[in-house]
Design an enzyme around this catalytic site. Structure first.
Site, PDB file in Angstrom:
ATOM      1  N   CYS A 188       0.660  -1.299   0.172  1.00  0.00           N
ATOM      2  CA  CYS A 188       0.239   0.054   0.048  1.00  0.00           C
ATOM      3  C   CYS A 188       0.986   1.185   0.026  1.00  0.00           C
ATOM      4  O   CYS A 188       1.519   1.477   1.007  1.00  0.00           O
ATOM      5  CB  CYS A 188      -0.777  -0.084   1.350  1.00  0.00           C
ATOM      6  SG  CYS A 188      -1.571   1.490   1.511  1.00  0.00           S
ATOM      7  N   GLY A 189       0.701   1.872  -1.129  1.00  0.00           N
ATOM      8  CA  GLY A 189       1.508   3.353  -1.037  1.00  0.00           C
ATOM      9  C   GLY A 189       1.292   4.270  -0.092  1.00  0.00           C
ATOM     10  O   GLY A 189       2.293   4.982   0.642  1.00  0.00           O
ATOM     11  N   HIS A 190      -0.025   4.438   0.200  1.00  0.00           N
ATOM     12  CA  HIS A 190      -0.463   5.249   1.246  1.00  0.00           C
ATOM     13  C   HIS A 190       0.319   5.015   2.734  1.00  0.00           C
ATOM     14  O   HIS A 190       0.392   5.711   3.391  1.00  0.00           O
ATOM     15  CB  HIS A 190      -1.964   5.238   1.471  1.00  0.00           C
ATOM     16  CG  HIS A 190      -2.897   5.647   0.518  1.00  0.00           C
ATOM     17  ND1 HIS A 190      -2.443   7.179  -0.199  1.00  0.00           N
ATOM     18  CD2 HIS A 190      -3.702   5.386  -0.656  1.00  0.00           C
ATOM     19  CE1 HIS A 190      -3.203   7.518  -1.177  1.00  0.00           C
ATOM     20  NE2 HIS A 190      -3.879   6.353  -1.286  1.00  0.00           N
ATOM     21  N   CYS A 191       0.182   3.563   2.968  1.00  0.00           N
ATOM     22  CA  CYS A 191       0.937   2.974   4.260  1.00  0.00           C
ATOM     23  C   CYS A 191       2.423   3.495   4.059  1.00  0.00           C
ATOM     24  O   CYS A 191       2.803   3.761   5.252  1.00  0.00           O
ATOM     25  CB  CYS A 191       0.631   1.532   4.096  1.00  0.00           C
ATOM     26  SG  CYS A 191      -0.974   1.012   4.470  1.00  0.00           S
TER      27      CYS A 191
END
Length: 264
Positions: free
Chosen positions: A55-58
């Site tokens: 997950c890029g947001h993570c």
């Protein structure tokens, strides 16, 4: 033809990616389903990020979440759960995780329903969200005239009163009030000019705060002269609860103890 080394790297890639999310230097503690359950057994406030390694947001959240964990320290532990791990998928489903990252605050472990964070993923946002939602905080005594009525009203209980020059209630005091809810009565008063200290017969001196203990049935305070940090105060309050504390009147307390940087 795929080389064995390549197959090994492919097999390890999720784990390697996850390890990269939270480096060893981070104060965020990575837990599995079993570790999460154990953390929830503790009757305290904690912050949990449900994440996935891809997950890029993570990945972008990690530095800010780690900064928040550093600021919260041991007062409000910060955890992370890898929802991409097969062993954690049931837990993440039970927690209603539908997207990543999902950050939740557990006010009293498994004893109170969690709160989902919906603000910006910044260190200050995480810190404010967690620190303002510690349940069962201390009684806030606004005026000096409120002290004696408070002491009298809760005379059947052991009472812990914080006199502080700070405008805000220290997070440590909130956490302790929550931890000992139902066993000790906590109060706090901003004593910027020392009027409350004079009223109770205690001198703040150069210190910015002072902890007073009113034993059950007594209206005379006992001055806590130890280090005002989580472990030391926890040990002290435990001894009050189990009846082993040496509760001497303020007039009998020793003075001139070595100064140590406190958290109150």
């Amino acid at each position: 033809m795929v080389l064995p080394s390549t197959l090994l790297m492919l097999a390890l890639s999720p784990a390697l990616a996850y390890a990269a999310l939270f480096p060893k230097s981070s104060k965020v503690k990575v837990v599995d389903a079993k570790g999460f359950k154990k953390a929830m057994e503790v009757n305290g406030t904690s912050l949990v990020a449900f994440v996935a390694p891809w997950c890029g947001h993570c990945q972008r959240m990690v530095p800010e979440y780690s900064k928040a964990a550093e600021s919260l320290g041991k007062l409000i532990p910060a955890y992370a759960v890898d929802c991409d791990d097969e062993g954690n998928k049931r837990l993440c489903s039970e927690q209603g995780v539908k997207g990543f990252p999902t950050v939740k605050l557990f006010p009293r472990g498994k004893h109170l329903a969690p709160l989902t964070y919906e603000g910006e993923r910044t260190a200050s946002g995480f810190f404010k969200f967690a620190s303002l939602r510690v349940p069962n905080g201390p009684d806030k005594l606004m005026k000096v005239a409120d002290l004696k009525p408070w002491v009298k009203k809760h005379k059947k209980e052991h009472r812990a009163l914080l006199l502080t020059k700070d405008s805000k209630i220290p997070l440590l005091w909130k956490v302790l009030a929550s931890k000992y809810h139902g066993r000790l009565r906590f109060g706090t008063h901003r004593d910027e000019k020392g009027a409350a200290a004079a009223e109770t017969g205690v001198e703040l001196g150069d210190s910015k705060s002072k902890v007073l203990i009113y034993p059950s049935g007594s209206s005379s305070p006992v001055v806590y002269e130890g280090v005002s940090k989580l472990k030391e105060l926890t040990d002290y309050f435990d001894s009050i609860v189990d009846g082993t504390a040496d509760l001497k009147p303020a007039s009998e307390e020793k003075t001139g103890s070595e100064k140590v940087k406190d958290e109150l």
